[in-house]
Design a protein around this motif. Structure first.
Motif, mmCIF file in Angstrom:
data_model
loop_
_atom_site.group_PDB
_atom_site.id
_atom_site.type_symbol
_atom_site.label_atom_id
_atom_site.label_comp_id
_atom_site.label_asym_id
_atom_site.label_seq_id
_atom_site.Cartn_x
_atom_site.Cartn_y
_atom_site.Cartn_z
ATOM 1 N N ARG A 44 0.826 -1.218 0.000
ATOM 2 C CA ARG A 44 0.000 0.000 0.000
ATOM 3 C C ARG A 44 0.855 1.261 0.000
ATOM 4 N NH1 ARG A 44 -4.815 -1.178 4.189
ATOM 5 N NH2 ARG A 44 -5.535 0.797 3.359
ATOM 6 N N ALA A 45 2.125 1.094 -0.357
ATOM 7 C CA ALA A 45 3.035 2.250 -0.449
ATOM 8 C C ALA A 45 2.694 3.058 -1.691
ATOM 9 C CB ALA A 45 4.476 1.756 -0.529
ATOM 10 N N PRO A 46 2.872 4.337 -1.671
ATOM 11 C CA PRO A 46 3.553 5.127 -0.646
ATOM 12 C C PRO A 46 2.635 5.651 0.460
ATOM 13 C CG PRO A 46 3.134 6.502 -2.545
ATOM 14 C CD PRO A 46 2.627 5.125 -2.882
ATOM 15 N N GLU A 47 1.349 5.370 0.388
ATOM 16 C CA GLU A 47 0.430 5.916 1.396
ATOM 17 C C GLU A 47 0.642 5.308 2.776
ATOM 18 O OE1 GLU A 47 -0.653 4.859 -1.639
ATOM 19 O OE2 GLU A 47 -1.105 6.810 -2.523
ATOM 20 N N VAL A 71 10.101 13.323 3.082
ATOM 21 C CA VAL A 71 11.123 12.397 2.612
ATOM 22 C C VAL A 71 10.795 11.976 1.182
ATOM 23 C CG1 VAL A 71 11.741 11.494 4.883
ATOM 24 C CG2 VAL A 71 9.991 10.360 3.567
ATOM 25 N N PRO A 72 11.840 11.807 0.346
ATOM 26 C CA PRO A 72 11.599 11.262 -0.983
ATOM 27 C C PRO A 72 11.261 9.780 -0.856
ATOM 28 C CG PRO A 72 13.960 11.588 -0.627
ATOM 29 C CD PRO A 72 13.249 12.123 0.581
ATOM 30 N N VAL A 73 10.235 9.349 -1.574
ATOM 31 C CA VAL A 73 9.790 7.953 -1.496
ATOM 32 C C VAL A 73 10.021 7.277 -2.844
ATOM 33 C CG1 VAL A 73 7.828 6.417 -1.078
ATOM 34 C CG2 VAL A 73 8.107 8.493 0.302
ATOM 35 N N PHE A 74 10.585 6.070 -2.766
ATOM 36 C CA PHE A 74 10.911 5.272 -3.936
ATOM 37 C C PHE A 74 10.263 3.901 -3.803
ATOM 38 C CE2 PHE A 74 14.243 8.267 -3.102
ATOM 39 C CZ PHE A 74 14.586 8.771 -4.347
ATOM 40 N N ILE A 75 9.749 3.384 -4.911
ATOM 41 C CA ILE A 75 9.157 2.048 -4.938
ATOM 42 C C ILE A 75 10.051 1.161 -5.808
ATOM 43 C CG2 ILE A 75 7.130 0.653 -5.475
ATOM 44 C CD1 ILE A 75 6.567 2.740 -3.297
ATOM 45 N N ARG A 76 10.438 0.033 -5.262
ATOM 46 C CA ARG A 76 11.328 -0.877 -5.992
ATOM 47 C C ARG A 76 10.636 -1.429 -7.231
ATOM 48 N NH1 ARG A 76 14.253 -6.224 -3.461
ATOM 49 N NH2 ARG A 76 15.279 -6.854 -5.374
ATOM 50 N N GLN A 77 11.340 -1.372 -8.351
ATOM 51 C CA GLN A 77 10.845 -1.885 -9.629
ATOM 52 C C GLN A 77 11.539 -3.192 -10.001
ATOM 53 O OE1 GLN A 77 8.310 -0.031 -11.239
ATOM 54 N NE2 GLN A 77 8.475 0.907 -9.221
ATOM 55 N N VAL A 89 5.088 13.265 3.642
ATOM 56 C CA VAL A 89 5.241 13.581 5.064
ATOM 57 C C VAL A 89 4.354 12.643 5.870
ATOM 58 C CG1 VAL A 89 5.881 16.011 4.751
ATOM 59 C CG2 VAL A 89 3.479 15.389 4.966
ATOM 60 N N VAL A 90 4.748 12.457 7.114
ATOM 61 C CA VAL A 90 3.978 11.596 8.014
ATOM 62 C C VAL A 90 2.665 12.280 8.371
ATOM 63 C CG1 VAL A 90 3.937 10.533 10.296
ATOM 64 C CG2 VAL A 90 6.060 10.542 8.956
ATOM 65 N N GLN A 91 1.578 11.528 8.251
ATOM 66 C CA GLN A 91 0.277 12.026 8.671
ATOM 67 C C GLN A 91 -0.128 11.402 10.004
ATOM 68 O OE1 GLN A 91 -2.779 11.742 5.699
ATOM 69 N NE2 GLN A 91 -4.390 12.305 7.120
ATOM 70 N N GLU A 92 0.057 10.071 10.122
ATOM 71 C CA GLU A 92 -0.287 9.354 11.347
ATOM 72 C C GLU A 92 0.638 8.170 11.508
ATOM 73 O OE1 GLU A 92 -4.509 8.540 12.389
ATOM 74 O OE2 GLU A 92 -4.890 9.330 10.375
ATOM 75 N N SER A 93 0.660 7.629 12.727
ATOM 76 C CA SER A 93 1.457 6.443 13.001
ATOM 77 C C SER A 93 0.644 5.519 13.893
ATOM 78 C CB SER A 93 2.757 6.851 13.700
ATOM 79 O OG SER A 93 3.513 5.723 14.029
ATOM 80 N N TYR A 94 0.592 4.247 13.517
ATOM 81 C CA TYR A 94 -0.160 3.247 14.280
ATOM 82 C C TYR A 94 0.813 2.247 14.877
ATOM 83 C CZ TYR A 94 -3.554 5.030 10.872
ATOM 84 O OH TYR A 94 -4.315 5.840 10.074
ATOM 85 N N THR A 95 0.621 1.911 16.144
ATOM 86 C CA THR A 95 1.532 0.962 16.780
ATOM 87 C C THR A 95 0.826 -0.196 17.475
ATOM 88 O OG1 THR A 95 1.602 2.335 18.775
ATOM 89 C CG2 THR A 95 3.369 2.662 17.148
ATOM 90 N N THR A 96 -0.457 -0.107 17.709
ATOM 91 C CA THR A 96 -1.130 -1.224 18.374
ATOM 92 C C THR A 96 -1.413 -2.329 17.365
ATOM 93 O OG1 THR A 96 -3.389 -0.451 18.017
ATOM 94 C CG2 THR A 96 -2.255 0.382 19.994
ATOM 95 N N GLN A 97 -1.439 -3.553 17.858
ATOM 96 C CA GLN A 97 -1.679 -4.690 16.964
ATOM 97 C C GLN A 97 -3.047 -4.572 16.298
ATOM 98 O OE1 GLN A 97 -0.766 -8.488 18.656
ATOM 99 N NE2 GLN A 97 -1.141 -9.563 16.747
ATOM 100 N N MET A 120 1.322 8.072 5.253
ATOM 101 C CA MET A 120 2.027 9.181 4.616
ATOM 102 C C MET A 120 1.074 9.950 3.704
ATOM 103 S SD MET A 120 5.165 8.653 5.743
ATOM 104 C CE MET A 120 6.329 9.496 4.658
ATOM 105 N N THR A 121 1.378 11.201 3.502
ATOM 106 C CA THR A 121 0.589 12.027 2.601
ATOM 107 C C THR A 121 1.559 12.811 1.705
ATOM 108 O OG1 THR A 121 -1.236 13.606 2.493
ATOM 109 C CG2 THR A 121 0.377 13.972 4.205
ATOM 110 N N PRO A 122 1.177 13.069 0.455
ATOM 111 C CA PRO A 122 2.076 13.819 -0.425
ATOM 112 C C PRO A 122 2.383 15.201 0.156
ATOM 113 C CG PRO A 122 0.316 12.822 -1.696
ATOM 114 C CD PRO A 122 -0.037 12.639 -0.250
ATOM 115 N N HIS A 123 3.637 15.605 0.008
ATOM 116 C CA HIS A 123 4.061 16.935 0.460
ATOM 117 C C HIS A 123 3.662 17.959 -0.593
ATOM 118 C CE1 HIS A 123 6.395 20.005 2.409
ATOM 119 N NE2 HIS A 123 7.115 20.196 1.314
ATOM 120 N N LYS A 124 3.039 18.996 -0.173
ATOM 121 C CA LYS A 124 2.558 20.036 -1.099
ATOM 122 C C LYS A 124 3.676 20.999 -1.450
ATOM 123 C CE LYS A 124 -2.029 19.143 -0.235
ATOM 124 N NZ LYS A 124 -2.173 17.809 -0.567
#
Length: 124
Positions: A44-47, A71-77, A89-97, A120-124
């Motif tokens: 589900r990257a880069p979101e 941060v620059p985001v790259f997807i492996r091809q 940029v980071v929008q939220e972070s989840y840590t609970t199972q 993550m959300t696109p940087h404007k």
């Protein structure tokens, strides 16, 4: 710096932003400088970025989750081809199972192996 939808090698990325060439979230001077994501581990990257429970991934995920800089985001091809998909940029972070479990599907990780999911959300 990087051109949208253009492919780069890990060496190109490293020479431009620094950090560890092996890490999926390379860091330099206490900041994450890029995200180099494999679609088989981050479908589900880069979101959304999935961090497993290994020590390095846990530490990198923690650092990124608190970072305000884009941060620059790259997807492996291919083995050493990563497509630049933009700055995020980071929008939220989840840590609970419970919060992380829905993101385990398609990653190769069980929900118990995921330490953090970063939205993550696109940087404007």
């Amino acid at each position: 710096m990087f051109e949208l939808n253009k492919d780069y090698s890990r060496e190109n990325i490293h020479q431009t932003v620094g950090g560890n060439k092996e890490s999926f979230l390379p860091a330099s001077r206490g900041k994450i400088v890029a995200a180099c994501l494999r679609p088989d581990l981050n479908p589900r990257a880069p979101e959304y970025i999935v961090c497993n429970s290994g020590a390095a991934a846990r530490a990198s995920g923690f650092t990124l989750s608190r970072q305000i800089d884009p941060v620059p985001v790259f997807i492996r091809q291919d083995s050493d081809r990563y497509r630049f998909v933009g700055h995020f940029v980071v929008q939220e972070s989840y840590t609970t199972q419970v919060d992380c479990a829905p993101f385990a599907q398609g990653t190769g990780f069980t929900s118990g192996q995921i330490s953090r999911v970063i939205k993550m959300t696109p940087h404007k």
